[in-house]
Motif scaffolding. Structure first.
Motif, PDB file in Angstrom:
ATOM      1  N   ASN A  86      -6.997 -52.846 -21.888  1.00 51.73           N
ATOM      2  CA  ASN A  86      -6.529 -53.703 -22.609  1.00 51.73           C
ATOM      3  C   ASN A  86      -7.857 -54.096 -23.121  1.00 51.73           C
ATOM      4  OD1 ASN A  86      -6.502 -56.567 -23.173  1.00 51.73           O
ATOM      5  ND2 ASN A  86      -7.728 -56.630 -22.222  1.00 51.73           N
ATOM      6  N   ALA A  87      -8.866 -53.260 -23.523  1.00 51.63           N
ATOM      7  CA  ALA A  87     -10.172 -53.348 -23.890  1.00 51.63           C
ATOM      8  C   ALA A  87      -9.899 -53.112 -25.785  1.00 51.63           C
ATOM      9  CB  ALA A  87     -11.402 -52.714 -23.353  1.00 51.63           C
ATOM     10  N   ALA A  88     -10.520 -53.527 -26.690  1.00 55.36           N
ATOM     11  CA  ALA A  88     -10.226 -53.257 -28.339  1.00 55.36           C
ATOM     12  C   ALA A  88     -11.341 -54.670 -28.693  1.00 55.36           C
ATOM     13  CB  ALA A  88      -9.013 -53.586 -28.377  1.00 55.36           C
ATOM     14  N   MET A  89     -11.887 -53.485 -30.219  1.00 58.29           N
ATOM     15  CA  MET A  89     -12.669 -53.933 -30.664  1.00 58.29           C
ATOM     16  C   MET A  89     -12.158 -53.810 -32.723  1.00 58.29           C
ATOM     17  SD  MET A  89     -15.586 -51.894 -31.381  1.00 58.29           S
ATOM     18  CE  MET A  89     -16.194 -52.533 -32.613  1.00 58.29           C
ATOM     19  N   GLN A  90     -12.017 -54.783 -32.996  1.00 60.90           N
ATOM     20  CA  GLN A  90     -12.170 -54.794 -35.169  1.00 60.90           C
ATOM     21  C   GLN A  90     -12.282 -55.233 -35.621  1.00 60.90           C
ATOM     22  OE1 GLN A  90      -7.798 -56.106 -37.310  1.00 60.90           O
ATOM     23  NE2 GLN A  90      -8.100 -56.475 -35.223  1.00 60.90           N
ATOM     24  N   TYR A  91     -13.068 -54.148 -36.343  1.00 61.84           N
ATOM     25  CA  TYR A  91     -13.585 -54.149 -37.267  1.00 61.84           C
ATOM     26  C   TYR A  91     -13.021 -54.247 -38.987  1.00 61.84           C
ATOM     27  CZ  TYR A  91     -17.466 -53.024 -39.680  1.00 61.84           C
ATOM     28  OH  TYR A  91     -19.517 -53.542 -40.751  1.00 61.84           O
ATOM     29  N   GLU A  92     -13.386 -56.183 -39.259  1.00 60.07           N
ATOM     30  CA  GLU A  92     -12.532 -56.485 -40.248  1.00 60.07           C
ATOM     31  C   GLU A  92     -13.467 -56.278 -41.596  1.00 60.07           C
ATOM     32  OE1 GLU A  92     -10.363 -57.800 -40.111  1.00 60.07           O
ATOM     33  OE2 GLU A  92      -9.981 -58.889 -41.821  1.00 60.07           O
TER      34      GLU A  92
END
Length: 245
Positions: A86-92
């Protein structure tokens, strides 16, 4: 095939906030839940609220940390019924923005894709020891059609989508099924201040687990159902809508 979410050993990444935290609340009371995260204080908070939950400190952007964590889990539990990546990151920022940090590229790829692959591989032996087990990858509609911002996030979710399909083929003659849930924009700390029409983290978690329980192979949640339909019927329109989002 239905899967009763009770009495299972479940490994969950990214369980200290957002959708993952909601899944902890839904899963912890009736299962042996192992939560991976890199924030020791937040992991401690999980245990305070759910004393039966287990936690493992791991930097999901660091492959060595992931492999060590997987070894600890395997040694302690022996077999695993469900792995939820489930882990995620989003750099905008966009590549063309003056504040874009190229140093974030590798970290985002590692969290969203590379170490999903490593963790899955490392826990595969434990997943084979049950009569039936599930690998559930939490993806995004952006893995089907990209938006202009967050190019690395879109690409990593696209890679996760294809990885899930390929791994499903590899494991089709085993006890392990590979599922994925593809999400629309969800109200989480990661999306704070962006977009509209979001679903709540609780709603997302409930729908993810409902799909897991029902054995839904590709669980398109919310607007992702419409997006997939449009990609079949009128792909150029769908891509244009996403390009302007």
């Amino acid at each position: 095939m239905a899967l009763k979410l009770e009495g299972l050993t479940i490994v969950l990444t990214g369980g200290t906030s957002g959708i993952g935290r909601e899944m902890v609340e839904l899963l912890a009371p009736a299962n042996t839940l192992v939560v991976l995260g890199r924030d020791a204080e937040k992991l401690s908070d999980v245990v305070k609220e759910f004393p039966a939950a287990d936690t493992v400190l791991a930097d999901l952007a660091n492959t060595n940390s992931i492999m060590v964590a997987a070894e600890k889990i395997t040694e302690k539990y022996g077999n695993i019924d469900v792995l939820i990546n489930n882990a995620a990151m989003q750099y905008e920022p966009r590549f063309t923005d003056p504040d874009f940090d190229p140093g974030m590229i590798q970290r985002e790829i590692d969290v969203n894709f590379t170490n999903v692959c490593y963790l899955t591989y490392a826990l595969l032996p434990a997943l084979t020891k049950t009569s039936r087990s599930v690998i559930l990858n939490i993806g995004s509609g952006l893995g089907l059609a990209a938006k202009p911002a967050s190019a690395i996030y879109c690409a990593s979710k696209g890679a996760l989508n294809i990885f899930s399909q390929s791994l499903r083929y590899q494991l089709e003659d085993t006890n392990i099924s590979v599922q994925q849930a593809l999400l629309p924009m969800v109200e989480t700390p990661m999306t704070a201040g962006r977009g509209s029409g979001k679903i709540s983290a609780r709603d997302a978690a409930s729908r993810i687990l409902a799909g897991l329980s029902k054995g839904v192979t590709d669980n398109d949640i919310g607007k992702v159902k419409l997006l997939r339909r449009m990609l079949r019927i009128a792909p150029s329109i769908a891509f244009n809508i996403m390009r302007k989002s």
